[in-house]
Design an enzyme around this catalytic site. Structure first.
Site, PDB file in Angstrom:
ATOM      1  N   ASP A  14       4.876 -39.833 -30.154  1.00  0.00           N
ATOM      2  CA  ASP A  14       4.438 -39.380 -31.484  1.00  0.00           C
ATOM      3  C   ASP A  14       5.221 -40.035 -32.615  1.00  0.00           C
ATOM      4  OD1 ASP A  14       3.780 -37.163 -29.401  1.00  0.00           O
ATOM      5  OD2 ASP A  14       2.451 -36.765 -31.080  1.00  0.00           O
ATOM      6  N   HIS A  16       3.812 -41.944 -34.837  1.00  0.00           N
ATOM      7  CA  HIS A  16       2.935 -41.780 -36.013  1.00  0.00           C
ATOM      8  C   HIS A  16       3.122 -42.868 -37.059  1.00  0.00           C
ATOM      9  CE1 HIS A  16       0.920 -37.851 -35.294  1.00  0.00           C
ATOM     10  NE2 HIS A  16       1.926 -37.673 -34.465  1.00  0.00           N
ATOM     11  N   ASP A  54       0.016 -41.214 -29.739  1.00  0.00           N
ATOM     12  CA  ASP A  54       0.167 -41.155 -31.198  1.00  0.00           C
ATOM     13  C   ASP A  54       1.225 -42.133 -31.703  1.00  0.00           C
ATOM     14  OD1 ASP A  54      -1.851 -39.340 -31.343  1.00  0.00           O
ATOM     15  OD2 ASP A  54      -0.633 -37.650 -31.989  1.00  0.00           O
ATOM     16  N   ASN A 122      -4.071 -38.093 -29.560  1.00  0.00           N
ATOM     17  CA  ASN A 122      -5.284 -37.614 -30.227  1.00  0.00           C
ATOM     18  C   ASN A 122      -5.475 -38.292 -31.588  1.00  0.00           C
ATOM     19  OD1 ASN A 122      -2.909 -36.063 -30.883  1.00  0.00           O
ATOM     20  ND2 ASN A 122      -4.202 -34.776 -32.169  1.00  0.00           N
ATOM     21  N   HIS A 123      -4.405 -38.805 -32.171  1.00  0.00           N
ATOM     22  CA  HIS A 123      -4.562 -39.512 -33.442  1.00  0.00           C
ATOM     23  C   HIS A 123      -5.096 -40.924 -33.241  1.00  0.00           C
ATOM     24  CE1 HIS A 123      -2.730 -37.042 -36.717  1.00  0.00           C
ATOM     25  NE2 HIS A 123      -2.397 -36.333 -35.661  1.00  0.00           N
ATOM     26  N   HIS A 211      -0.561 -36.036 -23.148  1.00  0.00           N
ATOM     27  CA  HIS A 211      -0.563 -35.824 -24.598  1.00  0.00           C
ATOM     28  C   HIS A 211      -1.541 -34.701 -24.911  1.00  0.00           C
ATOM     29  CE1 HIS A 211       0.086 -37.361 -28.787  1.00  0.00           C
ATOM     30  NE2 HIS A 211      -1.034 -36.687 -28.966  1.00  0.00           N
ATOM     31  N   HIS A 239       2.539 -35.092 -27.898  1.00  0.00           N
ATOM     32  CA  HIS A 239       1.704 -34.287 -28.784  1.00  0.00           C
ATOM     33  C   HIS A 239       2.484 -33.182 -29.500  1.00  0.00           C
ATOM     34  CE1 HIS A 239      -1.886 -32.809 -30.610  1.00  0.00           C
ATOM     35  NE2 HIS A 239      -1.813 -31.634 -30.022  1.00  0.00           N
ATOM     36  N   HIS A 241       5.430 -31.725 -31.441  1.00  0.00           N
ATOM     37  CA  HIS A 241       6.383 -32.450 -32.284  1.00  0.00           C
ATOM     38  C   HIS A 241       7.816 -31.937 -32.220  1.00  0.00           C
ATOM     39  CE1 HIS A 241       3.651 -34.992 -35.093  1.00  0.00           C
ATOM     40  NE2 HIS A 241       3.225 -35.008 -33.846  1.00  0.00           N
TER      41      HIS A 241
END
Lengths: 511, 511
Positions: A14, A16, A54, A122-123, A211, A239, A241
């Site tokens: 993650d 991001h 992610d 998922n992002h 995830h 996933h 955080h």
């Protein structure tokens, strides 16, 4: 313990990349931290990097974001350091989704020093007719090994990437992000199979990367740990955080779970305030050790809750000028957090100067909220989130959040202001819709997903694609039934109601 | 002639990857042809590929488009074939815009067999605050050498990429696409300088790659050949889609110009109907030879003009049933073109089955147009453009096209229906706007460009960015002048009118 039989694996999730990339203060945070993570991998001479999804915040990352990511991977993960482990599994199966279905470091045209293995989150999950995701751009450029990509939406058969270093055998299982409820259902229906090597099963150390929701968001809206096979040794959970990286033992299944957590706070909630870490996993034979490594480039985040009604000695709603008293008290609290952040940052030149500060004020019990924006602006020079330092809540407000009745018009503005996911609202809409307004040739499910992709992922053609698909499907169906006249077509459509021959989603091999 | 002193260079331009990629029939055309071009380069064992811009049709190519492009480049341009030429120039200058400022085949982590050199075109030019273009993604992945990127908008100094193979010395000059009028102005003001090596100037073969209007679109809206330095030996002219690949000699400047043309027809105009080719350029010492190679995967395109008034023997407006006669005649014409295409395609298995067919019917002189869509639909199984096989024109219609008065509301719909470039309309708007409606803090030029980027390039932040920029600039200016009160600010703004201290564009280092 670092010897020729020991796998050293850097674990992160993650990241991001691109989150708030337009923000003048925070815009570079995710890139700086990805730089730190890759540098850390290099300095620790890891065998490979394992990412839990992610990597990108946006499904369609900006050019700048992709450019930075590619540049950083090329900078840190290419070079002359030899790779000391082998791949024993059938790579054409492991990477069947790729045009170059082999691990990047075995490509003779690429000089890879640190292979990166990643599932999608998922992002950054696959979208569109080609089922490509942002990771696939990296994979086609030979910079990432995208694994755990399932082709079916009804059944998953995970063929592990089998790695061997010296005498240590490591099996890498993974599932890229799938809507929780679907995966839950597949597990319940025994449609998730993890394949195991036939020989020497007991010699493998089995790592599974997932995830999904780990915490229970609803009866079937998460994946319970006990769904997972007990032959696993370690689950790397993406996933979520919150950094809970120290492996916790699942006493039922007897495996460990590590939840590295995100490397950037994408919301100002308590879970994100836990200090961010990545992991250095060592595996030798069937033994493992996970060393947690703090991330220094992560922006500090301090959060505190203040329940006004719990301080009757300080203020009650009937006092004169109670509002000023509350505001002054809040200011003290915020200043104390800023000071704490400053002390904490001492000696950490990599840490950004301005921290994230959040004071949650529960003002139930007759108190009034003051102007949060004006209040926050006082700290514009000291904090990285000068728009929302203070946040007012009431104990009961959460329950009221999900409204009984949502209409489509409200949907979009609603989601952007409240931060709810559009997919939830779309689902809600279709669940509450009267039977009479249901669509007649499009399935609710298909249409809901198309709208979601349109909004969430800027997949501009999602709706058009769906409609074309359903139209063709319906035409085929009508042909098969020998329907010819307009009246017959009308009758057939009425007869079948809103549910055409089959749902598009089952044919698409993707979420 | 193929020996150790001979450069073999594959020349192509305007490949427009992703053009009509959603079209069920034509969707793969650009990818198939790019595949053919790269395969041709490999089969001919060229030293490198030189592209003249517009590799991508969209400024922000789709994921699928990028993925295909990366995969094809990796497939064809990586491998063990040794590179037999050297780079003599300072690569940090040649590729100063890159995070990896050296030619890709000298990167020890990449095994490049065919280096690709490319300037950017007007379709895939740099945008946004970072000034990145789609080519830069390929460049960061080490798949393309993006050259000819100028940092200033007032002055261009071109430092050539100096290459040597055996005894042959090749200087590669290039300018990525710049708005024609700006480049015209720079040439006129002597602000375009082509640097030359100090030693052995006469030994270099000088190639210049340019992506601009070559045909005169207006007094200053193109680049006259005679603007270019006469020390050049060959100009590779991109942007113009008509294949005029045989080098033509400019008798004034004594250099040759080759215009390879696009490898896909992006409009159904006569220039695009000329058979598409790429070039195999051989350079030995100061001699060159350009071999034209026909492209087999390009969809055939036949166009014919029919002027009804030129056939008084066949029909005149007063005949009974003249409409049916005209339509029948048009059908014959179209069928003849389809037949010609079929014959022409014989023995070319790579050529797509359905051709592009266009019949332009000039119906001036009292004739009526029949329903073009319904007519075109007759050929749905035979042609690739069944929506617009026939196109009606009147001799005078071109003149009426540019309207006297354009308002902003019309702009967008106008451009999409008529195919005019938004930038032209924006310009027109600002040129014709009354002084009274001019913007007061934003320059026309800046706003026009921001709107253009917003529409043309889906650069969502262009307008916001401009406004923020101008605001800051104005604030700085007001501070410098010691303006303090609101009245003073008003006065100052009025005093300066709509022209703030400086135009944003000059600070941005880009178009």
């Amino acid at each position: 313990m670092d010897d020729e039989d020991t796998f050293k694996i850097l674990i992160a999730t993650d990241i991001h990349l691109g989150y708030l990339e337009k923000d003048a203060v925070r815009g570079n945070d995710t890139f700086n931290t990805f730089d730190e993570i890759l540098k850390c991998a290099k300095q620790n001479q890891v065998d490979f990097i394992l990412l839990g999804g992610d990597l990108f915040h946006e499904n369609k990352p900006s050019r700048r974001c992709l450019h930075s990511c590619i540049s950083l991977l090329r900078k840190y993960c290419m070079g002359d350091t030899p790779i000391l482990f082998d791949v024993l599994s059938d790579q054409a199966v492991n990477f069947s989704n790729s045009k170059f279905p082999w691990v990047n470091y075995q490509d003779e045209n690429l000089n890879i020093s640190i292979p990166v293995f990643s599932v999608h989150g998922n992002h950054d999950d696959p979208t569109g007719a080609d089922g490509l995701c942002a990771l696939d751009l990296l994979s086609s450029a030979g910079l990432v090994n995208h694994f755990g990509r399932s082709q079916s939406v009804e059944r998953i058969e995970i063929s592990p990437v089998l790695l061997q270093k010296g005498s240590t055998k490591l099996a890498l299982y993974g599932i890229g992000s799938i809507p929780d409820e679907r995966l839950y259902r597949m597990f319940v229906n025994n449609q998730v199979t993890m394949l195991r090597p036939k020989e020497d099963q007991d010699q493998w150390f089995n790592v599974f990367t997932i995830h999904q929701n780990r915490s229970k968001h609803g009866a079937t809206n998460y994946i319970p740990e006990q769904f997972l096979d007990d032959f696993l040794d370690l689950v790397v959970w993406g996933h979520e955080h919150e950094c809970l990286i120290n492996p916790s033992r699942n006493e039922q299944r007897l495996f460990y779970v590590t939840q590295p957590g995100s490397s950037v706070a994408t919301s100002l909630s308590p879970g994100e305030a836990v200090k961010k870490h990545i992991g250095l996993l060592r595996v030798k034979g069937r033994k493992m050790n996970l060393q947690k490594i703090p991330l220094h480039t992560v922006r500090q985040f301090f959060i505190q809750d203040l329940v006004l009604s719990e301080h009757p000695d300080l203020f009650n709603p009937d006092m004169p000028k109670v509002n000023q008293r509350v505001e002054a008290f809040c200011q003290e609290k915020v200043e104390a957090m800023i000071e704490e952040a400053e002390r904490d940052r001492l000696g950490n030149p990599l840490t950004p100067e301005k921290p994230l500060i959040r004071l949650r004020v529960d003002y139930s019990g007759g108190f009034e909220a003051f102007n949060a924006t004006r209040f926050s602006q006082k700290f514009v020079e000291q904090v990285a989130n000068p728009k929302d330092v203070v946040h007012f809540i009431r104990q009961k407000e959460y329950k009221a959040k999900v409204k009984e009745d949502v209409d489509f018009g409200q949907l979009l503005s609603h989601s952007s202001t409240e931060g709810l996911r559009v997919e939830d609202l779309v689902k809600e809409y279709f669940q509450t819709a009267e039977k009479t307004v249901q669509l007649s040739l499009l399935t609710e499910q298909g249409m809901g997903k198309a709208v979601q992709e349109y909004v969430d992922k800027e997949e501009k053609d999602a709706i058009e694609e769906l409609i074309r698909y359903q139209l063709e499907k319906t035409q085929r169906h009508l042909q098969q039934r020998g329907v010819l006249t307009e009246e017959e077509i009308d009758q057939e459509v009425q007869r079948r109601g809103y549910s055409p021959p089959a749902d598009r989603s089952t044919d698409r091999g993707r979420d």
